[in-house]
Design an enzyme around this catalytic site. Structure first.
Site, mmCIF file in Angstrom:
data_model
loop_
_atom_site.group_PDB
_atom_site.id
_atom_site.type_symbol
_atom_site.label_atom_id
_atom_site.label_comp_id
_atom_site.label_asym_id
_atom_site.label_seq_id
_atom_site.Cartn_x
_atom_site.Cartn_y
_atom_site.Cartn_z
ATOM 1 N N THR A 22 0.867 -1.172 0.000
ATOM 2 C CA THR A 22 0.000 0.000 0.000
ATOM 3 C C THR A 22 0.901 1.218 0.000
ATOM 4 O OG1 THR A 22 -1.601 -1.199 1.375
ATOM 5 C CG2 THR A 22 -1.879 1.175 1.246
ATOM 6 N N ARG B 78 -12.268 -8.422 -4.292
ATOM 7 C CA ARG B 78 -11.837 -8.186 -2.908
ATOM 8 C C ARG B 78 -11.440 -6.726 -2.730
ATOM 9 N NH1 ARG B 78 -6.837 -6.180 -0.403
ATOM 10 N NH2 ARG B 78 -6.877 -6.940 1.754
ATOM 11 N N VAL B 79 -11.870 -6.135 -1.630
ATOM 12 C CA VAL B 79 -11.485 -4.770 -1.271
ATOM 13 C C VAL B 79 -10.943 -4.794 0.150
ATOM 14 C CG1 VAL B 79 -12.255 -2.398 -0.911
ATOM 15 C CG2 VAL B 79 -13.227 -3.752 -2.785
ATOM 16 N N GLY B 80 -9.806 -4.170 0.354
ATOM 17 C CA GLY B 80 -9.207 -4.105 1.679
ATOM 18 C C GLY B 80 -9.504 -2.795 2.379
ATOM 19 N N THR C 86 -1.080 0.709 6.345
ATOM 20 C CA THR C 86 -0.605 -0.352 5.464
ATOM 21 C C THR C 86 -0.502 -1.642 6.260
ATOM 22 O OG1 THR C 86 1.277 -1.179 4.179
ATOM 23 C CG2 THR C 86 1.770 0.453 5.883
ATOM 24 N N GLY C 87 -1.138 -2.694 5.782
ATOM 25 C CA GLY C 87 -1.074 -3.936 6.538
ATOM 26 C C GLY C 87 -2.102 -4.947 6.090
ATOM 27 N N THR C 88 -2.412 -5.876 6.965
ATOM 28 C CA THR C 88 -3.407 -6.908 6.676
ATOM 29 C C THR C 88 -4.786 -6.254 6.653
ATOM 30 O OG1 THR C 88 -3.241 -7.435 9.027
ATOM 31 C CG2 THR C 88 -2.157 -8.922 7.520
ATOM 32 N N GLY C 89 -5.242 -5.949 5.450
ATOM 33 C CA GLY C 89 -6.412 -5.103 5.276
ATOM 34 C C GLY C 89 -7.652 -5.549 6.002
#
EC number: 3.4.19.5
Length: 321
Positions: free
Chosen positions: A179, A207-209, A230-233
């Site tokens: 990201t 898929r959307v984070g 920024t990371g595991t959405g």
């Protein structure tokens, strides 16, 4: 209020010095420094925080080193689906797009949604047509493709995995969060944030984070803070990570540093979340916390020399003007 300031990130993850050559490090550092310098000059010239974060993220989208715009990862179907969000801390207006494939700079489309529609988020073909009607060029999704990203897709398929970014040197990419984002405080005391992403390698189409979701991956409020994550959405969505920083400051009386510590080092890991964020509060303090081995990041006050980082460095997570 003190001086204007900008911070940017290009993703967080298991970034190992041993896996990255000096030449590779320099490519990232030079790109991050140049983008922050552009933002600093804009702030010095009196431009708005909103314009600064929009331009910073546009430049990050143009850089193939990062998973946003050009250089975005592939979905399971070998397509690209891009997401972005912008938020103005002065008005609390926001705009976002998700699942777009024919817009070179999704952050500019998000800005159009904010300023030229009654909506906050638009998705897919509808978002693209909205942007085309307002002057944005239709591009082939092939412009986002790079050979490295395709190799990463093939590797992910072989492993039967969905990974957060790409696999292979210089990073342990199965743990890298792809990201980009920017936050800024301008000379008028206004805050703004922007976030953009290509998503996850081998993700299911659709898929959307967290990146385009206000309060999850992006948030700005002049009363408290501007944040880009920024990371595991999926975990950042469940934790409302970006807004939680503001809530802890507003309602809990925590400082920026304390709020970031609580969210990034305690709340997110408790849910299985890894990654980081960048944040600037209304007083111009800067925080760049992450719970991974590293995060591509840079920041600087207007008129100062930019500070950049990749790996975890002692004492570098919070800066006070």
């Amino acid at each position: 209020m003190g001086k204007a300031v900008i911070a940017i990130h290009g993703g967080a993850g298991a970034i190992s010095r041993a896996q990255m050559s000096l030449q590779q490090e320099l490519r990232y550092i030079e790109a991050l420094s140049a983008i922050v310098e552009t933002g600093q000059k804009m702030l010095e010239a009196g431009e708005s925080a909103l314009d600064v974060v929009t331009e910073a993220v546009r430049l990050l989208e143009e850089c193939p080193l990062f998973n946003a715009g050009i250089g975005a990862v592939f979905t399971r179907d070998e397509t690209h689906e891009l997401d972005a969000c912008v938020m103005d801390g002065n008005t609390l207006k926001a705009g976002a797009v998700a699942g777009v494939s024919h817009l070179r700079n999704p952050v500019l489309a998000a800005r159009l949604v904010m300023e030229q529609s009654p909506h906050v988020m638009m998705i897919g073909e509808g978002a693209e047509n909205f942007a085309f009607a307002r002057g944005m060029e239709r591009v082939s999704p092939e412009i986002f493709s790079t050979s490295l990203r395709y190799e990463q897709l093939l590797a992910a398929r072989k492993e039967g995995a969905t990974v957060l970014d790409h696999s292979g040197a210089p990073l342990d990419e199965k743990q890298k969060m792809g990201t980009v984002g920017a936050v800024a405080l301008d000379l008028d005391g206004n805050l703004a944030a922007a976030t953009s992403t290509g998503g996850m390698t081998n993700k299911l189409p659709g898929r959307v984070g967290d990146s385009p979701l206000v309060g999850a991956g992006c948030y700005a409020n002049n009363a408290s803070v501007a944040v880009s994550c920024t990371g595991t959405g999926e975990v950042f969505i469940r934790a409302l990570a970006a807004y939680d920083i503001a809530a802890l400051m507003d309602y809990g009386g925590l400082s920026l540093a304390e709020a970031c510590e609580r969210v990034v080092m305690e709340k997110l890991p408790a849910l299985g979340g890894s990654g980081g964020l960048i944040a600037i509060d209304h007083e111009g303090n800067v925080a760049l916390p992450f719970n991974t081995e590293g995060m591509y990041r840079a920041w600087g006050y207007a008129g100062d020399t930019p500070t950049t980082g990749i790996y975890r460095e002692k004492g570098d997570t919070v800066a006070t003007q």
